[in-house]
Write a protein that holds these residues in place. Sequence first.
Motif, PDB file in Angstrom:
ATOM      1  N   GLY A  46       0.810  -1.219   0.000  1.00 29.49           N
ATOM      2  CA  GLY A  46       0.000   0.000   0.000  1.00 29.49           C
ATOM      3  C   GLY A  46       0.835   1.256   0.000  1.00 29.49           C
ATOM      4  N   GLY A  47       1.997   1.222   0.653  1.00 26.01           N
ATOM      5  CA  GLY A  47       2.857   2.405   0.677  1.00 26.01           C
ATOM      6  C   GLY A  47       3.356   2.790  -0.700  1.00 26.01           C
ATOM      7  N   ASN A  48       3.699   1.792  -1.513  1.00 27.70           N
ATOM      8  CA  ASN A  48       4.159   2.077  -2.867  1.00 27.70           C
ATOM      9  C   ASN A  48       3.020   2.571  -3.748  1.00 27.70           C
ATOM     10  OD1 ASN A  48       6.800   1.303  -2.278  1.00 27.70           O
ATOM     11  ND2 ASN A  48       6.396  -0.845  -2.769  1.00 27.70           N
ATOM     12  N   GLN A  49       1.832   2.049  -3.537  1.00 27.01           N
ATOM     13  CA  GLN A  49       0.665   2.541  -4.281  1.00 27.01           C
ATOM     14  C   GLN A  49       0.366   3.998  -3.924  1.00 27.01           C
ATOM     15  OE1 GLN A  49      -2.424  -0.231  -3.247  1.00 27.01           O
ATOM     16  NE2 GLN A  49      -1.274  -2.003  -4.009  1.00 27.01           N
ATOM     17  N   ALA A 105       0.461   8.254 -16.136  1.00 28.01           N
ATOM     18  CA  ALA A 105       1.025   6.899 -16.153  1.00 28.01           C
ATOM     19  C   ALA A 105       1.665   6.555 -14.813  1.00 28.01           C
ATOM     20  CB  ALA A 105       2.055   6.785 -17.281  1.00 28.01           C
ATOM     21  N   HIS A 106       2.228   7.575 -14.138  1.00 28.86           N
ATOM     22  CA  HIS A 106       2.833   7.348 -12.830  1.00 28.86           C
ATOM     23  C   HIS A 106       1.798   6.845 -11.817  1.00 28.86           C
ATOM     24  CE1 HIS A 106       6.989   8.604 -13.019  1.00 28.86           C
ATOM     25  NE2 HIS A 106       7.062   8.662 -11.699  1.00 28.86           N
ATOM     26  N   GLY A 107       0.595   7.405 -11.875  1.00 30.74           N
ATOM     27  CA  GLY A 107      -0.369   7.113 -10.832  1.00 30.74           C
ATOM     28  C   GLY A 107      -1.459   6.142 -11.170  1.00 30.74           C
ATOM     29  N   VAL A 108      -1.520   5.677 -12.416  1.00 22.76           N
ATOM     30  CA  VAL A 108      -2.683   4.886 -12.845  1.00 22.76           C
ATOM     31  C   VAL A 108      -2.792   3.573 -12.068  1.00 22.76           C
ATOM     32  CG1 VAL A 108      -1.424   3.789 -14.766  1.00 22.76           C
ATOM     33  CG2 VAL A 108      -3.932   3.972 -14.822  1.00 22.76           C
ATOM     34  N   ILE A 109      -1.680   2.907 -11.789  1.00 27.58           N
ATOM     35  CA  ILE A 109      -1.753   1.623 -11.080  1.00 27.58           C
ATOM     36  C   ILE A 109      -2.175   1.839  -9.635  1.00 27.58           C
ATOM     37  CG2 ILE A 109      -0.442  -0.381 -10.307  1.00 27.58           C
ATOM     38  CD1 ILE A 109       1.322  -0.086 -12.777  1.00 27.58           C
ATOM     39  N   GLY A 110      -1.485   2.746  -8.942  1.00 24.94           N
ATOM     40  CA  GLY A 110      -1.814   2.999  -7.547  1.00 24.94           C
ATOM     41  C   GLY A 110      -3.225   3.518  -7.374  1.00 24.94           C
ATOM     42  N   ALA A 112      -5.815   3.020  -9.373  1.00 23.44           N
ATOM     43  CA  ALA A 112      -6.786   1.975  -9.682  1.00 23.44           C
ATOM     44  C   ALA A 112      -6.923   0.982  -8.534  1.00 23.44           C
ATOM     45  CB  ALA A 112      -6.373   1.246 -10.962  1.00 23.44           C
ATOM     46  N   VAL A 113      -5.783   0.586  -7.963  1.00 24.14           N
ATOM     47  CA  VAL A 113      -5.801  -0.458  -6.933  1.00 24.14           C
ATOM     48  C   VAL A 113      -6.205   0.104  -5.575  1.00 24.14           C
ATOM     49  CG1 VAL A 113      -4.405  -2.162  -5.706  1.00 24.14           C
ATOM     50  CG2 VAL A 113      -4.089  -1.831  -8.165  1.00 24.14           C
ATOM     51  N   LYS A 114      -5.576   1.211  -5.165  1.00 24.97           N
ATOM     52  CA  LYS A 114      -5.784   1.719  -3.811  1.00 24.97           C
ATOM     53  C   LYS A 114      -7.064   2.535  -3.679  1.00 24.97           C
ATOM     54  CE  LYS A 114      -3.133   3.675   0.014  1.00 24.97           C
ATOM     55  NZ  LYS A 114      -2.995   2.348   0.671  1.00 24.97           N
ATOM     56  N   VAL A 115      -7.401   3.326  -4.686  1.00 28.98           N
ATOM     57  CA  VAL A 115      -8.561   4.215  -4.590  1.00 28.98           C
ATOM     58  C   VAL A 115      -9.825   3.546  -5.114  1.00 28.98           C
ATOM     59  CG1 VAL A 115      -9.525   6.432  -5.320  1.00 28.98           C
ATOM     60  CG2 VAL A 115      -7.080   6.245  -4.765  1.00 28.98           C
ATOM     61  N   ASN A 116      -9.705   2.869  -6.249  1.00 30.11           N
ATOM     62  CA  ASN A 116     -10.896   2.305  -6.895  1.00 30.11           C
ATOM     63  C   ASN A 116     -11.073   0.806  -6.659  1.00 30.11           C
ATOM     64  OD1 ASN A 116     -11.617   4.824  -8.048  1.00 30.11           O
ATOM     65  ND2 ASN A 116     -10.095   4.514  -9.665  1.00 30.11           N
ATOM     66  N   ASP A 117     -10.203   0.211  -5.817  1.00 30.41           N
ATOM     67  CA  ASP A 117     -10.331  -1.207  -5.421  1.00 30.41           C
ATOM     68  C   ASP A 117     -10.322  -2.160  -6.606  1.00 30.41           C
ATOM     69  OD1 ASP A 117     -10.512  -0.596  -2.668  1.00 30.41           O
ATOM     70  OD2 ASP A 117     -12.651  -0.133  -2.883  1.00 30.41           O
ATOM     71  N   GLU A 118      -9.549  -1.814  -7.622  1.00 31.18           N
ATOM     72  CA  GLU A 118      -9.379  -2.724  -8.752  1.00 31.18           C
ATOM     73  C   GLU A 118      -8.284  -3.740  -8.430  1.00 31.18           C
ATOM     74  OE1 GLU A 118     -11.167  -2.900 -11.389  1.00 31.18           O
ATOM     75  OE2 GLU A 118     -12.357  -1.073 -11.153  1.00 31.18           O
ATOM     76  N   PRO A 119      -8.345  -4.932  -9.033  1.00 33.46           N
ATOM     77  CA  PRO A 119      -7.273  -5.904  -8.791  1.00 33.46           C
ATOM     78  C   PRO A 119      -5.963  -5.444  -9.426  1.00 33.46           C
ATOM     79  CG  PRO A 119      -8.747  -6.684 -10.514  1.00 33.46           C
ATOM     80  CD  PRO A 119      -9.382  -5.457  -9.944  1.00 33.46           C
ATOM     81  N   LEU A 120      -4.875  -5.900  -8.867  1.00 34.42           N
ATOM     82  CA  LEU A 120      -3.565  -5.574  -9.419  1.00 34.42           C
ATOM     83  C   LEU A 120      -3.447  -6.156 -10.826  1.00 34.42           C
ATOM     84  CD1 LEU A 120      -1.078  -4.115  -8.110  1.00 34.42           C
ATOM     85  CD2 LEU A 120      -0.070  -6.386  -7.849  1.00 34.42           C
ATOM     86  N   PRO A 121      -3.011  -5.360 -11.811  1.00 34.93           N
ATOM     87  CA  PRO A 121      -2.905  -5.899 -13.181  1.00 34.93           C
ATOM     88  C   PRO A 121      -1.788  -6.929 -13.285  1.00 34.93           C
ATOM     89  CG  PRO A 121      -1.961  -3.698 -13.071  1.00 34.93           C
ATOM     90  CD  PRO A 121      -2.608  -3.943 -11.740  1.00 34.93           C
ATOM     91  N   GLY A 122      -1.686  -7.549 -14.438  1.00 34.61           N
ATOM     92  CA  GLY A 122      -0.654  -8.546 -14.672  1.00 34.61           C
ATOM     93  C   GLY A 122       0.733  -7.946 -14.634  1.00 34.61           C
ATOM     94  N   VAL A 123       1.714  -8.811 -14.511  1.00 35.71           N
ATOM     95  CA  VAL A 123       3.082  -8.339 -14.345  1.00 35.71           C
ATOM     96  C   VAL A 123       3.574  -7.583 -15.578  1.00 35.71           C
ATOM     97  CG1 VAL A 123       4.150 -10.469 -15.221  1.00 35.71           C
ATOM     98  CG2 VAL A 123       5.380  -9.031 -13.556  1.00 35.71           C
ATOM     99  N   ASP A 124       3.079  -7.937 -16.765  1.00 34.92           N
ATOM    100  CA  ASP A 124       3.497  -7.211 -17.969  1.00 34.92           C
ATOM    101  C   ASP A 124       3.061  -5.750 -17.898  1.00 34.92           C
ATOM    102  OD1 ASP A 124       4.690  -9.422 -19.061  1.00 34.92           O
ATOM    103  OD2 ASP A 124       2.940 -10.010 -20.245  1.00 34.92           O
ATOM    104  N   ALA A 125       1.837  -5.525 -17.416  1.00 38.89           N
ATOM    105  CA  ALA A 125       1.356  -4.150 -17.259  1.00 38.89           C
ATOM    106  C   ALA A 125       2.139  -3.424 -16.169  1.00 38.89           C
ATOM    107  CB  ALA A 125      -0.135  -4.147 -16.926  1.00 38.89           C
TER     108      ALA A 125
END
Length: 223
Positions: A46-49, A105-110, A112-125
């Motif tokens: 969560g800290g990295n997100q 692009a910097h924040g899209v993963i964090g 999506a996962v931390k704020v919108n409760d989406e699952p972590l994408p695949g390792v390629d993403a």
Amino acid sequence: MSDTFNRRFAALCGVSFALLLFVGVASINVPHSVSDQEMIDWWSKGGNQSASILSMYALTASAIALVVFLSHLRDRLNSAEANAGNAMFALGLAASVMQLASSAAHGVIGNAVKVNDEPLPGVDALRFIPQLSYTFMDLALISAGACVVLASVAIRRTATLPAWLAWLGFVSGALLIVGTVVIGPLTIPILLIWAVAASVALLRSAPAEATAPRRVSAVASAS
């Protein structure tokens, strides 16, 4: 609104751009050349997100501050010579747009996962998206380097700001363009130094209405 207030506000935006860009870049360091599991573990924290979200907002605010700063610089240059700062501002605006793309692009993963409760994408993403952010940042730095060079040309031509800033800009702009191609975003400190130096020079400069007549007189004397 007085020119003194405008100069102070513009200088504040220039320094804020540098500080926020530093925070946006330094707040997250995605690992490279690690195994798939290590990459997943890193993004699962969560800290990295949260750091990626902080980076996104800092880079966004930095891009906005850059546009405000360059807008005043353009107006200052144009007050001495029509359209002198327009090309500089156009490239600065392009740099800001690229930085906004990098921040997304910097924040899209964090986000999506931390704020919108989406699952972590695949390792390629997880590997690809940070590289997309770095690519946009490279383009932003190259555009910023060209912007700095054109600003220096206009400063030398209009004499509205100190000559030392123009020479610093020539060196900084060239290093940004060439250095970014060679080593990528590691050239960011060069841009930070120029932004702070330009802010100080702008803050300490004479009012625009005082510099324009001197420029006209200088041109008349030369002719």
